[in-house]
Motif scaffolding. Structure first.
Motif, PDB file in Angstrom:
ATOM      1  N   GLY A   1       1.174  -1.135  -0.167  1.00 56.79           N
ATOM      2  CA  GLY A   1       0.192  -0.125  -0.373  1.00 56.79           C
ATOM      3  C   GLY A   1       0.661   1.274  -0.004  1.00 56.79           C
ATOM      4  O   GLY A   1       0.524   2.584   0.469  1.00 56.79           O
ATOM      5  N   ILE A   2       1.972   0.876  -0.157  1.00 56.22           N
ATOM      6  CA  ILE A   2       2.609   2.575  -0.419  1.00 56.22           C
ATOM      7  C   ILE A   2       2.818   3.323  -1.702  1.00 56.22           C
ATOM      8  O   ILE A   2       3.035   2.583  -2.244  1.00 56.22           O
ATOM      9  N   ILE A   3       2.599   4.811  -1.114  1.00 55.41           N
ATOM     10  CA  ILE A   3       2.271   5.055  -2.271  1.00 55.41           C
ATOM     11  C   ILE A   3       3.062   6.876  -2.383  1.00 55.41           C
ATOM     12  O   ILE A   3       3.468   7.016  -1.745  1.00 55.41           O
ATOM     13  N   LEU A   4       3.385   7.140  -3.777  1.00 57.89           N
ATOM     14  CA  LEU A   4       4.696   8.328  -3.261  1.00 57.89           C
ATOM     15  C   LEU A   4       4.256   9.706  -2.977  1.00 57.89           C
ATOM     16  O   LEU A   4       2.661  10.154  -3.194  1.00 57.89           O
ATOM     17  N   ALA A   5       4.897  10.187  -1.770  1.00 57.17           N
ATOM     18  CA  ALA A   5       3.934  11.443  -2.048  1.00 57.17           C
ATOM     19  C   ALA A   5       3.842  12.515  -3.070  1.00 57.17           C
ATOM     20  O   ALA A   5       2.873  13.697  -2.713  1.00 57.17           O
ATOM     21  N   ASN A   6       4.994  12.603  -3.267  1.00 55.52           N
ATOM     22  CA  ASN A   6       5.275  13.307  -4.130  1.00 55.52           C
ATOM     23  C   ASN A   6       5.685  13.177  -5.097  1.00 55.52           C
ATOM     24  O   ASN A   6       6.101  12.017  -5.188  1.00 55.52           O
ATOM     25  N   SER A   7       5.569  13.637  -7.079  1.00 61.08           N
ATOM     26  CA  SER A   7       6.786  13.107  -7.510  1.00 61.08           C
ATOM     27  C   SER A   7       8.192  13.102  -7.144  1.00 61.08           C
ATOM     28  O   SER A   7       8.905  13.827  -6.499  1.00 61.08           O
ATOM     29  N   ILE A   8       8.357  12.280  -7.858  1.00 61.78           N
ATOM     30  CA  ILE A   8      10.033  11.673  -7.558  1.00 61.78           C
ATOM     31  C   ILE A   8      10.943  12.112  -8.648  1.00 61.78           C
ATOM     32  O   ILE A   8      11.964  12.166  -7.616  1.00 61.78           O
ATOM     33  N   ILE A   9      10.926  13.364  -8.908  1.00 60.43           N
ATOM     34  CA  ILE A   9      11.855  13.967  -9.666  1.00 60.43           C
ATOM     35  C   ILE A   9      11.898  14.793  -8.484  1.00 60.43           C
ATOM     36  O   ILE A   9      12.986  15.943  -8.368  1.00 60.43           O
TER      37      ILE A   9
ATOM     38  N   ASN B   1      13.091  14.226  -5.312  1.00 57.71           N
ATOM     39  CA  ASN B   1      13.420  13.769  -4.234  1.00 57.71           C
ATOM     40  C   ASN B   1      15.277  14.054  -4.583  1.00 57.71           C
ATOM     41  O   ASN B   1      15.140  14.332  -5.621  1.00 57.71           O
ATOM     42  N   SER B   2      16.322  14.071  -3.388  1.00 57.07           N
ATOM     43  CA  SER B   2      17.335  14.039  -4.083  1.00 57.07           C
ATOM     44  C   SER B   2      17.386  12.596  -4.771  1.00 57.07           C
ATOM     45  O   SER B   2      17.686  12.040  -4.421  1.00 57.07           O
ATOM     46  N   GLU B   3      18.906  13.382  -5.997  1.00 51.47           N
ATOM     47  CA  GLU B   3      19.155  12.107  -5.893  1.00 51.47           C
ATOM     48  C   GLU B   3      20.197  10.787  -5.474  1.00 51.47           C
ATOM     49  O   GLU B   3      20.486  11.479  -4.458  1.00 51.47           O
ATOM     50  N   PHE B   4      20.107   9.651  -5.367  1.00 47.14           N
ATOM     51  CA  PHE B   4      21.458   8.888  -4.791  1.00 47.14           C
ATOM     52  C   PHE B   4      21.523   7.554  -6.180  1.00 47.14           C
ATOM     53  O   PHE B   4      20.708   7.728  -6.646  1.00 47.14           O
ATOM     54  N   THR B   5      22.825   6.748  -5.836  1.00 39.01           N
ATOM     55  CA  THR B   5      23.933   6.475  -6.809  1.00 39.01           C
ATOM     56  C   THR B   5      24.284   5.580  -5.953  1.00 39.01           C
ATOM     57  O   THR B   5      24.633   5.746  -4.999  1.00 39.01           O
TER      58      THR B   5
ATOM     59  N   PHE C   1      13.921   9.934   5.838  1.00 35.90           N
ATOM     60  CA  PHE C   1      11.654  10.408   5.202  1.00 35.90           C
ATOM     61  C   PHE C   1      12.373   9.149   3.557  1.00 35.90           C
ATOM     62  O   PHE C   1      13.749  10.442   2.986  1.00 35.90           O
ATOM     63  N   LEU C   2      11.251   9.010   3.411  1.00 33.79           N
ATOM     64  CA  LEU C   2      11.345   8.635   1.813  1.00 33.79           C
ATOM     65  C   LEU C   2      10.056   8.789   0.803  1.00 33.79           C
ATOM     66  O   LEU C   2      10.451   8.298  -0.497  1.00 33.79           O
ATOM     67  N   ASN C   3       9.781  10.343   1.310  1.00 34.81           N
ATOM     68  CA  ASN C   3       8.954  10.371   0.090  1.00 34.81           C
ATOM     69  C   ASN C   3       7.718   9.676  -0.316  1.00 34.81           C
ATOM     70  O   ASN C   3       7.635   9.760  -1.553  1.00 34.81           O
ATOM     71  N   CYS C   4       7.457   8.470   0.523  1.00 30.94           N
ATOM     72  CA  CYS C   4       6.578   8.176   0.199  1.00 30.94           C
ATOM     73  C   CYS C   4       5.056   7.580   1.633  1.00 30.94           C
ATOM     74  O   CYS C   4       5.899   7.956   3.213  1.00 30.94           O
ATOM     75  N   HIS C   5       4.803   7.173   1.729  1.00 30.50           N
ATOM     76  CA  HIS C   5       3.270   7.194   2.468  1.00 30.50           C
ATOM     77  C   HIS C   5       2.305   5.740   1.976  1.00 30.50           C
ATOM     78  O   HIS C   5       2.290   5.500   1.026  1.00 30.50           O
TER      79      HIS C   5
END
Ligand code: NAG
Ligand code: NAG
Ligand code: NAG
Ligand code: NAG
Ligand code: NAG
Length: 481
Positions: free
Chosen positions: A257-265, A267-271, A295-299
């Motif tokens: 049931g995890i949905i994105l809080a807002n567009s992943i664009i 998000n900080s980039e990670f590599t 925090f993962l920008n999702c809920h």
């Protein structure tokens, strides 16, 4: 007047979305029942069969080529597939048992990397005797119920691109689709997800669970979705620390049931770096746990106001490890992490030394140091704790009882003391780990049937406080002696 055109200040990222290469492919010529190699399948229409394997009865690639398997049950399956394909206007068909030259590792690898897209456009379902039971469209609700995959993903409208639809679903939710999957080879748990994430991997059978780590590394390269880290460890005993990646798809079993809080664009980039996953983000801090929070920008879809995060512990330099991996951090407000914790008291009073701890569950939520179940974030909870009694006289030691307690499933917080071994429905519910059933079965026990009383113990659920936070205390008092 011309407005100022804003330009990215530092870096520009160009999104790469690799698509599977559709190259050489072996197809069954349905009229002649022979295998033919087709150069480019882009313009060839073919029927594809997905099915359950029968050990020893499937037609292998070589056996098909030299036509020596016509007595196997699998041969009949291929004949029926071809007849159906011809009826539906197809000249060619494909089936995973016989259309992949498995001695060629590159061919096997290409087939598995592309399989998701090959199957994605299939529609029809047949029962064991080849009667049509429906199409993906008519069965989408039932399929969605069984697989946990959203209907709009299972049945993509004609004007929409499957990869775009998938891109709207959080990485964590997509991972959860494989959480309950079982495969003969452990590597296939990772490989079956390739198409769902639009990534390719060289196949290395023999690498075991490492395949799933490689899949996640590959996802990091193409996908800026932090929910990749929103898994929970279900391992027992619990490890205090883990790496940033899940060990197996099962770690995502609660992530559907995890949905994105807002567009992943945003998000900080990670590599991937040679120190681990590199991410530039400000961490929050939980005073209660003395841990950092990312925090993962999702809920969760049921609790949209609560941002999900993970706990991190500083390991020196700029390195962090995942701490308390059984939890996602729920950041409705960090100081509420202890909300609805259950603390288990020792039996108080004389004779208390004859009591010890037996079984405890669910183990993933049990903190033995603090003697408490930390249930923050769960809407429904059932726990149990076994008090064992040693009289030093009886051969049947230890006696004792279980206390069950919980909330949710539409019930107010409750507690029951039970002799588990005499209650078979309850025993069954514990064994299969079905918490809803457990809650139902325990409710059938009248509070006055309190088995603890037979041992001279009074057990109650009382409200208490720990570190200023309200908690429930399973309170046991010794009365008889
Ligand atoms: C046909 O292929 C199978 C599988 O490779 C092999 O075992 C069998 O000996 C072959 N038979 C003939 C007649 O070539
Ligand atoms: C199957 O793959 C093996 C190994 O690459 C190769 O030697 C063989 O010729 C292939 N078979 C066919 C029919 O192409
Ligand atoms: C799918 O699940 C929902 C909710 O549990 C239920 O109401 C519905 O009848 C199910 N549909 C099918 C086709 O199983
Ligand atoms: C981190 O916090 C600092 C100080 O509050 C702020 O200037 C900076 O923009 C933040 N960085 C990110 C990536 O949010
Ligand atoms: C507790 O255990 C001791 C032996 O370890 C025994 O002598 C004593 O009687 C027990 N107490 C009760 C209340 O059963």
């Amino acid at each position: 007047m011309h407005g100022k055109i804003s330009s990215p200040s530092s870096a520009l990222f160009i999104i790469l979305r690799p698509r599977p290469i559709l190259g050489l492919m072996w197809l069954i010529n349905c009229q002649e029942l022979t295998l033919v190699e087709v150069g480019s399948v882009l313009n060839v229409q073919y029927a594809i069969l997905s099915h359950t394997w029968e050990a020893g009865e499937e037609v292998q690639f070589d056996e098909f080529r030299n036509q020596t398997a016509t007595t196997k049950r699998g041969w009949d399956k291929i004949r029926r597939l071809c007849r159906l394909a011809i009826d539906e206007g197809y000249q060619f068909a494909w089936c995973d048992t016989c259309c992949i030259n498995k001695t060629s590792s590159s061919e096997l690898s290409e087939a598995i990397n592309s399989m998701f897209h090959w199957y994605a456009t299939a529609v029809r379902f047949y029962d064991a005797s080849w009667r049509a039971i429906g199409t993906k469209a008519t069965l989408s609700e039932a399929l969605s119920n069984i697989t946990g995959i959203a209907r709009n993903v299972l049945f993509v409208a004609k004007d929409r691109d499957l990869d775009d639809v998938l891109g709207q679903v959080s990485v964590a939710a997509r991972m959860s689709w494989a959480a309950k999957r079982e495969t003969t080879r452990v590597e296939d748990l990772a490989y079956c997800l390739l198409g769902i994430f639009g990534v390719n991997l060289p196949l290395l059978y023999g690498e075991g669970e490492r395949a799933f780590i490689r899949l996640q590394e590959e996802i990091v390269k193409t996908n800026n979705d932090l929910s990749l880290f929103a898994w929970r460890s279900a391992n027992s005993p619990l490890e205090p620390y883990r790496g940033v990646f899940a060990q197996r798809p099962g770690d995502f079993q609660n992530s559907g049931g995890i949905i994105l809080a807002n567009s992943i664009i945003y998000n900080s980039e990670f590599t991937m770096s040679n120190k681990g996953v590199k991410i530039e983000m400000n961490l929050s801090y939980s005073n209660k746990r003395s841990l950092h929070v990312l925090f993962l920008n999702c809920h969760n879809e049921v609790e949209r106001q609560a941002n999900l995060g993970i706990f991190l512990i500083h390991q020196g330099a700029s390195i962090f490890a995942r701490a308390q991996p059984q939890f996602p951090s729920i950041a409705r407000s960090l100081d509420k992490v202890y909300r609805r914790a259950f603390i288990i008291s020792n039996i108080q009073g004389e004779g208390s030394r004859n009591w010890s701890t037996g079984d405890v569950g669910p183990k993933a939520l049990w903190d033995s140091g603090q003697r408490m179940f930390i249930t923050a974030g769960l809407d429904n909870f059932v726990g149990y704790y076994q008090y064992q009694f040693y009289s030093g006289e009886s051969k049947t030691d230890p006696g004792g009882f279980y206390v069950f307690f919980g909330y949710g499933y539409g019930l107010e917080p409750w507690l029951r003391a039970v002799a588990l071994e005499k209650n078979y429905p309850l025993l069954y519910a514990v064994e299969i780990g079905d918490m809803r059933l457990l809650a139902q079965e325990v409710q059938k026990i009248e509070p006055q049937d309190n088995i603890a009383a037979e041992y001279g113990v009074a057990v109650e659920l009382v409200y208490g406080a720990k570190n200023g936070e309200p908690v429930f205390v399973v309170d046991c008092q010794w009365h008889r002696y």
